[in-house]
Every structure is written in C-alpha cells, then in structure tokens.
Write a protein that holds these residues in place. Sequence first.
Motif, mmCIF file in Angstrom:
data_model
loop_
_atom_site.group_PDB
_atom_site.id
_atom_site.type_symbol
_atom_site.label_atom_id
_atom_site.label_comp_id
_atom_site.label_asym_id
_atom_site.label_seq_id
_atom_site.Cartn_x
_atom_site.Cartn_y
_atom_site.Cartn_z
ATOM 1 N N TYR A 1 0.808 -1.217 0.000
ATOM 2 C CA TYR A 1 0.000 0.000 0.000
ATOM 3 C C TYR A 1 0.843 1.269 0.000
ATOM 4 O O TYR A 1 0.379 2.337 -0.435
ATOM 5 C CB TYR A 1 -1.014 -0.028 1.155
ATOM 6 C CG TYR A 1 -0.476 0.323 2.517
ATOM 7 C CD1 TYR A 1 -0.643 1.585 3.058
ATOM 8 C CD2 TYR A 1 0.185 -0.634 3.287
ATOM 9 C CE1 TYR A 1 -0.169 1.902 4.315
ATOM 10 C CE2 TYR A 1 0.665 -0.326 4.542
ATOM 11 C CZ TYR A 1 0.490 0.937 5.052
ATOM 12 O OH TYR A 1 0.975 1.243 6.297
ATOM 13 N N HIS A 2 2.084 1.205 0.441
ATOM 14 C CA HIS A 2 2.966 2.374 0.340
ATOM 15 C C HIS A 2 3.315 2.652 -1.122
ATOM 16 O O HIS A 2 3.416 3.814 -1.534
ATOM 17 C CB HIS A 2 4.231 2.149 1.165
ATOM 18 C CG HIS A 2 4.078 2.545 2.600
ATOM 19 N ND1 HIS A 2 4.921 3.428 3.225
ATOM 20 C CD2 HIS A 2 3.151 2.203 3.535
ATOM 21 C CE1 HIS A 2 4.535 3.607 4.484
ATOM 22 N NE2 HIS A 2 3.464 2.860 4.694
ATOM 23 N N ALA B 1 0.366 4.307 -2.640
ATOM 24 C CA ALA B 1 0.314 5.717 -2.244
ATOM 25 C C ALA B 1 1.296 6.552 -3.057
ATOM 26 O O ALA B 1 0.971 7.675 -3.481
ATOM 27 C CB ALA B 1 0.612 5.833 -0.755
ATOM 28 N N LYS B 2 2.479 6.000 -3.288
ATOM 29 C CA LYS B 2 3.471 6.709 -4.096
ATOM 30 C C LYS B 2 2.981 6.861 -5.533
ATOM 31 O O LYS B 2 3.144 7.930 -6.152
ATOM 32 C CB LYS B 2 4.798 5.958 -4.066
ATOM 33 C CG LYS B 2 5.925 6.662 -4.808
ATOM 34 C CD LYS B 2 7.229 5.894 -4.658
ATOM 35 C CE LYS B 2 8.361 6.618 -5.397
ATOM 36 N NZ LYS B 2 9.650 5.879 -5.270
ATOM 37 N N SER C 1 -0.534 10.561 0.729
ATOM 38 C CA SER C 1 0.088 10.139 1.978
ATOM 39 C C SER C 1 -0.701 8.979 2.568
ATOM 40 O O SER C 1 -1.916 9.105 2.779
ATOM 41 C CB SER C 1 0.128 11.303 2.964
ATOM 42 O OG SER C 1 0.664 10.898 4.198
ATOM 43 N N PRO C 2 -0.045 7.831 2.827
ATOM 44 C CA PRO C 2 -0.799 6.666 3.285
ATOM 45 C C PRO C 2 -1.165 6.728 4.764
ATOM 46 O O PRO C 2 -0.421 7.234 5.587
ATOM 47 C CB PRO C 2 0.164 5.511 3.018
ATOM 48 C CG PRO C 2 1.528 6.117 3.159
ATOM 49 C CD PRO C 2 1.388 7.525 2.627
ATOM 50 N N SER C 3 -2.308 6.162 5.079
ATOM 51 C CA SER C 3 -2.714 5.955 6.466
ATOM 52 C C SER C 3 -2.003 4.722 7.017
ATOM 53 O O SER C 3 -1.425 3.933 6.263
ATOM 54 C CB SER C 3 -4.228 5.742 6.543
ATOM 55 O OG SER C 3 -4.924 6.826 5.989
ATOM 56 N N VAL D 1 -6.133 1.319 6.999
ATOM 57 C CA VAL D 1 -6.453 0.988 5.604
ATOM 58 C C VAL D 1 -7.309 -0.279 5.551
ATOM 59 O O VAL D 1 -8.332 -0.331 4.855
ATOM 60 C CB VAL D 1 -5.160 0.805 4.779
ATOM 61 C CG1 VAL D 1 -5.492 0.335 3.368
ATOM 62 C CG2 VAL D 1 -4.366 2.099 4.731
ATOM 63 N N ARG E 1 4.321 -4.325 4.570
ATOM 64 C CA ARG E 1 3.437 -3.288 4.038
ATOM 65 C C ARG E 1 2.431 -3.851 3.045
ATOM 66 O O ARG E 1 1.769 -3.098 2.331
ATOM 67 C CB ARG E 1 4.264 -2.173 3.385
ATOM 68 C CG ARG E 1 5.121 -1.396 4.385
ATOM 69 C CD ARG E 1 5.981 -0.378 3.683
ATOM 70 N NE ARG E 1 6.687 0.482 4.645
ATOM 71 C CZ ARG E 1 7.582 1.403 4.312
ATOM 72 N NH1 ARG E 1 7.894 1.591 3.027
ATOM 73 N NH2 ARG E 1 8.171 2.141 5.241
ATOM 74 N N ARG F 1 -7.769 3.124 -2.992
ATOM 75 C CA ARG F 1 -7.283 4.513 -2.949
ATOM 76 C C ARG F 1 -8.003 5.305 -1.845
ATOM 77 O O ARG F 1 -7.362 6.029 -1.074
ATOM 78 C CB ARG F 1 -7.478 5.188 -4.306
ATOM 79 C CG ARG F 1 -7.033 6.647 -4.304
ATOM 80 C CD ARG F 1 -6.946 7.229 -5.672
ATOM 81 N NE ARG F 1 -6.490 8.617 -5.602
ATOM 82 C CZ ARG F 1 -5.951 9.274 -6.609
ATOM 83 N NH1 ARG F 1 -5.773 8.666 -7.773
ATOM 84 N NH2 ARG F 1 -5.571 10.521 -6.462
ATOM 85 N N ILE G 1 -6.705 4.127 1.591
ATOM 86 C CA ILE G 1 -5.339 4.550 1.917
ATOM 87 C C ILE G 1 -5.316 5.988 2.441
ATOM 88 O O ILE G 1 -4.479 6.354 3.261
ATOM 89 C CB ILE G 1 -4.435 4.382 0.671
ATOM 90 C CG1 ILE G 1 -4.174 2.890 0.449
ATOM 91 C CG2 ILE G 1 -3.098 5.102 0.856
ATOM 92 C CD1 ILE G 1 -3.455 2.574 -0.838
ATOM 93 N N THR G 2 -6.240 6.778 1.988
ATOM 94 C CA THR G 2 -6.278 8.193 2.426
ATOM 95 C C THR G 2 -7.194 8.399 3.633
ATOM 96 O O THR G 2 -7.300 9.515 4.140
ATOM 97 C CB THR G 2 -6.733 9.092 1.281
ATOM 98 O OG1 THR G 2 -8.020 8.662 0.814
ATOM 99 C CG2 THR G 2 -5.745 9.057 0.137
#
Length: 372
Positions: free
Chosen positions: A317-318, A321-322, A327-329, A334, A353, A365, A368-369
């Motif tokens: 998930y990182h 996010a990239k 910016s990931p939670s 998540v 991760r 998506r 993740i936010t």
Amino acid sequence: MSDREVMEGSTRFFIEEHDENSSFPPGSGSVSFNNRIRLNRDSTNYLLRQLDVSSYFDAMAASGVRGLRVAHECNIPVTINDYSPEAAALIRKNAALYPDNDITVTEEDCRAVMLRQRFDVVDLDPFGTPAPFVDIAATSARHYLFVTATDTAPLCGAHLKAGIRRYGARPMNNEYHSEVGLRLLLGFVVRETVKYDRGIEPLFCFAREHFVRLHLRMTNGAGRGDKALKNIGYIHQGPACPWRMTETAFLPSVQECPECGAKMSRIGPLWVGPINNHEILSQLAADLDADGMGESVLARLVTLLDEELPTPAFYNYHRLAKHWRISPSPADDVIAAIRDAGYQASRTHYDGRGIKTDAPLHVLRDAITTRG
C-alpha cells in the motif's frame, strides 16, 4: 576443517567450522550448514507432529541436521542422504550420537534412492533449485512432499530467463514477487505431479527472506490430479499501473487493462488457490502455545498465515500511495476502511506493508487516504 558441536531444538550435532568473513559463510566449507534457515526446519518438525508418518527421506542433507531433528524430536524413522562423501561422513558421525533412533545414512544421488524406494515423506532441500528433483520425488513420496527453494532470483523474476528455463513459467520482478515465487514453484510441482495421476493439497506454505517452503499432501487418482489443475492459472498485471487480475485457466487469455487500456502482462502458469490448510494452522498454533512458544517467530508466522486471505497478488500500500501521490494511512486503518466498504482485507506474511484484498483499486485509494 574442524567440527564444532551445536544445538538446534533439542538435537545436538556437529557442523564444519565455516569462514564467517566469507560472503556466504554457510557454503564456505565442504559441508554447508545455514543457521538462517532454522525456521524452515522448526516449521517442518511442528507439522510432522500433526501427521501420521512412518518414514521420512532427507534427500540432500548436507550435515544431516534436518533428518536428525526429525528422528530425534519426532521419533520418526529417517533415511538421510547426501551425494558428497564429506557430507555423508559427517552425517554418520552425527547419526552415531543417536543410537536409539532409527536412522539410515545413504551416500548416493538422491534420485537413485527415490527411484527404488518410497517414503511417507520426501523432503527436498537442495542448495539452489529443487526443479531437477521434483519429478522423481512426486513418485517416491507416498503421502507428503516437502520442498524448499533458495533460488529466489529466478523464481521471483530477477533472473527472468533462468526462471523460465527451470520452472516452465514466466515470473515477474514486481512488488509482490515473493508471492509470485511461491505460487510459481507450487504450480511447477503440480504440473510435475499430475503426470502420474496424482494431485497435491497445500498444508503449510510460506516465503521468508531467501527461501520458499512448501509442505504438501500428495493425493492419488486422475480425478485428484484434475482437481489440482483447477488451481492453475495466471496473474494479469497492468504494465504501467497497479491493476491486476487473476485468471484460472491452463492456457491464458489476452487481457486489456481497464485502468490504462494497455495489454496486460501475464505471470504464470502458477498456483492461484489457497496455500495453507487452516485446520493444520490451528493445530500448529495450539502446539506452539503448549510448548511456551506462543510468542516465537514461528508462532507469529502461523497466526499471520491463518489470517491471510487466499487471494493471489497482494498490494504494497505504500507503493500504491506513491503511485497516486498521496500520503498513506497506517495499515490497520487501511484494512479497516476496506472492510467498512464491504470488502475483505488482511495483512500478508510476504511483506510488512502488504495488504491482500478483493477490493477494486478505487476502494483501495479511498482507504489509503482514510485516517482513523
């Protein structure tokens, strides 16, 4: 080189002194011993406690520690083999420490032993790829086949051509390459096994650091082979986006990515079904807890495997996010957000991760936010 005595589990044995300044200390002597793979051996011993086994073959034993531990700690008759005269001599020295256990030592090409004899369990733990040995092992293993692979670069796609040559499948070096490696090896074992009208059932399989470990139950009959083949398929991966999908089929179709419209890359053939038996995992967890090992690395691994969704191809998930420039939670937030949206989600043992889920990308998506 001189030998030194070591202890692993409740088993003591001799190993050669190795050069700790070497780039690969376990292989710096004439007989290798890799302490970093102890978790692999521990997992097998705990599994064997759950199974009804009367004979075990350690095919490529080196110092013989794996077979010695099975004989001493599980009280199972073992045959321990290595082609190397130096290794066989060390195995005999170690076996002499346990005169009350049923230990046979052989010094041959393991394929010759497996060609003339069957065992309840055949255990392949070579230095590198097990590919040349799986075919004959599939006929010698009466009830169970255990396989270790340490050639993770070919399996995971870093050495693409070698992976295709050895396993007859196309890997991919992506963010979930560790899972690709395990499933590709499992798919290879199935294809080698079904030729003999036999099938397999995964019991306890995992990937860790530099190795993949499979513990498989062998099944008999053409129908069981056909059933195993129903778990062979492909992962279709978008070439420039995170989208992927799983197809259960012996021959793949051509897929276009619904996100970017590009032709998707195919990974496989590989195993797309479950890789663990939850009843076995529950028994392992109870056994570890009873031994005061409930907080051990192995116990944590078993718990993680038990909670892990069986779906192929986890997401880091990182990395997502990239890709989306967000910016990931935290991972727990998540996963909770995905579940709140009505989908399944879990952590995965392949990657700290990593998240397994059946949710589509737009739900991922949003999750993740989401901040808890």
